[in-house]
Design a protein around this motif. Sequence first.
Motif, short mmCIF file in Angstrom:
data_model
loop_
_atom_site.label_atom_id
_atom_site.label_comp_id
_atom_site.label_asym_id
_atom_site.label_seq_id
_atom_site.Cartn_x
_atom_site.Cartn_y
_atom_site.Cartn_z
N GLY A 289 0.80 -1.21 0.00
CA GLY A 289 0.00 0.00 0.00
C GLY A 289 0.83 1.26 0.00
O GLY A 289 0.45 2.28 -0.58
N LEU A 290 2.01 1.21 0.64
CA LEU A 290 2.87 2.39 0.75
C LEU A 290 3.92 2.47 -0.35
O LEU A 290 4.26 3.55 -0.82
CB LEU A 290 3.56 2.42 2.12
N LYS A 291 4.46 1.33 -0.74
CA LYS A 291 5.60 1.31 -1.67
C LYS A 291 5.22 1.24 -3.14
O LYS A 291 6.00 1.65 -4.00
CB LYS A 291 6.53 0.14 -1.32
N MET A 292 4.06 0.69 -3.45
CA MET A 292 3.63 0.60 -4.85
C MET A 292 2.88 1.88 -5.20
O MET A 292 1.80 2.14 -4.67
CB MET A 292 2.74 -0.63 -5.07
N LYS A 293 3.45 2.67 -6.08
CA LYS A 293 2.95 4.03 -6.36
C LYS A 293 1.48 4.04 -6.78
O LYS A 293 0.68 4.82 -6.26
CB LYS A 293 3.82 4.68 -7.44
N GLU A 294 1.11 3.19 -7.74
CA GLU A 294 -0.26 3.18 -8.26
C GLU A 294 -1.27 2.83 -7.18
O GLU A 294 -2.34 3.43 -7.07
CB GLU A 294 -0.38 2.20 -9.43
N ILE A 295 -0.91 1.83 -6.36
CA ILE A 295 -1.82 1.42 -5.28
C ILE A 295 -1.92 2.51 -4.22
O ILE A 295 -3.02 2.83 -3.74
CB ILE A 295 -1.34 0.09 -4.64
N SER A 296 -0.79 3.10 -3.85
CA SER A 296 -0.79 4.14 -2.80
C SER A 296 -1.62 5.36 -3.22
O SER A 296 -2.29 5.97 -2.39
CB SER A 296 0.64 4.56 -2.46
N GLU A 297 -1.59 5.70 -4.51
CA GLU A 297 -2.40 6.83 -5.00
C GLU A 297 -3.89 6.55 -4.86
O GLU A 297 -4.67 7.40 -4.41
CB GLU A 297 -2.04 7.13 -6.46
N HIS A 298 -4.31 5.35 -5.26
CA HIS A 298 -5.72 4.98 -5.11
C HIS A 298 -6.11 4.90 -3.64
O HIS A 298 -7.23 5.26 -3.27
CB HIS A 298 -5.99 3.64 -5.80
N LEU A 299 -5.19 4.45 -2.81
CA LEU A 299 -5.45 4.35 -1.38
C LEU A 299 -5.63 5.73 -0.75
O LEU A 299 -6.54 5.94 0.07
CB LEU A 299 -4.30 3.60 -0.70
N ARG A 300 -4.81 6.68 -1.16
CA ARG A 300 -4.92 8.05 -0.66
C ARG A 300 -6.27 8.67 -1.07
O ARG A 300 -6.93 9.35 -0.28
CB ARG A 300 -3.77 8.91 -1.18
N ARG A 301 -6.68 8.41 -2.31
CA ARG A 301 -7.97 8.93 -2.79
C ARG A 301 -9.13 8.33 -1.98
O ARG A 301 -10.09 9.02 -1.62
CB ARG A 301 -8.17 8.59 -4.27
N LEU A 302 -9.01 7.03 -1.69
CA LEU A 302 -10.05 6.36 -0.90
C LEU A 302 -10.14 6.95 0.50
O LEU A 302 -11.24 7.22 1.00
CB LEU A 302 -9.76 4.85 -0.83
N LEU A 303 -8.99 7.15 1.14
CA LEU A 303 -8.97 7.71 2.49
C LEU A 303 -9.50 9.15 2.48
O LEU A 303 -10.19 9.57 3.42
CB LEU A 303 -7.53 7.69 3.04
N PHE A 304 -9.20 9.91 1.44
CA PHE A 304 -9.69 11.28 1.32
C PHE A 304 -11.21 11.30 1.19
O PHE A 304 -11.89 12.13 1.80
CB PHE A 304 -9.05 11.98 0.11
N GLN A 305 -11.76 10.35 0.41
CA GLN A 305 -13.21 10.27 0.23
C GLN A 305 -13.90 9.90 1.55
O GLN A 305 -14.95 10.44 1.88
CB GLN A 305 -13.56 9.21 -0.83
N VAL A 306 -13.28 8.98 2.30
CA VAL A 306 -13.84 8.56 3.59
C VAL A 306 -13.85 9.75 4.56
O VAL A 306 -14.85 9.99 5.26
CB VAL A 306 -13.01 7.39 4.19
N LYS A 307 -12.76 10.53 4.59
CA LYS A 307 -12.67 11.70 5.48
C LYS A 307 -13.67 12.77 5.09
O LYS A 307 -14.30 13.41 5.94
CB LYS A 307 -11.26 12.27 5.44
N SER A 308 -13.85 12.98 3.79
CA SER A 308 -14.77 14.02 3.32
C SER A 308 -16.23 13.71 3.66
O SER A 308 -17.06 14.60 3.81
CB SER A 308 -14.63 14.22 1.81
N HIS A 309 -16.54 12.40 3.78
CA HIS A 309 -17.90 12.02 4.14
C HIS A 309 -18.09 12.02 5.65
O HIS A 309 -19.20 12.04 6.13
CB HIS A 309 -18.23 10.62 3.59
#
Length: 309
Positions: A289-309
Amino acid sequence: MEDKLNVTYITLGGHVELQKYQYLYFVVMFTLYILIICCNSTIVCLIVIHKNLHEPMYIFIAALLINSILYTTTIFPKLLTDFLSETQVITYQACLLFQVFAYYTLAFSEFLLLAAMAYDRYLSICKPLQYPTIMTKKTVSVLLILAWLVSACELALAITLNANIKLCNLTLKGIFCNNSVYKIQCVSSVALSIYGVFILLNLALLPMLFILFTYTRILIICYRSSKTVRNKAAQTCLPHLLVLINFSCFITYDIVIVRLESDIPKIPRFIMTLQIILYHPLFNPIIYGLKMKEISEHLRRLLFQVKSH
């Protein structure tokens, strides 16, 4: 009948002050079990949902994380039940089939999956022009099936051979059934020991040597290539190497040290066993989740969406 029951049921005697800390053990381990399931499942779902992650490398990562979920699930339900039970017993048949077989099948599958991932990285970096024609969907499917099927078949034979061996001791020194089950058998079979070494060489050592060979080739190619190629290799290969080193250390403990368990105090053995079943399944989703760039970007977007809700 009583003798038969005594032979059938074995006690898991590796717990430390269970009556005193049973509820603490249960709450901590249940929380960590849920965390393992959620962390691994989140990364798998991200890979399934996002089309730009539908590449062989990410499919192998998803398979590895699913393997971690299954690996944990072979141990935790019984372990959590034992924490709340007055006696920690399991039938010898269930011990062999539901824990020893499942535990080692999934553990050795991990090595085979890491070998498949190393092969994928080798083709991608060292043979980029041939990569699309070699690493097709069919190739990926075959590698995934073989990773689970080969280890399952080889372990099934070992379990079948062990099923009818007479037991002279009915207490395991562990908290679940693993390699230590051989310590309670009356006679050590030479044929079974040789077959065990064959499994270890075939399912752990050979995949590890293959992984080291492919990454050596990758390092040589990267050393001769541009900075861009080196960065790509570091981004995609480093997490796999970290996972391999981490898992190899714990498997080495499980295979080698368990054979010398009589020389290890109960508390250190208990702590190390917990690390085997906790550290690795938690380490995998964090490192990918942290080291793979593509996965980490999607993970950050997911966490941002969860926080915004």
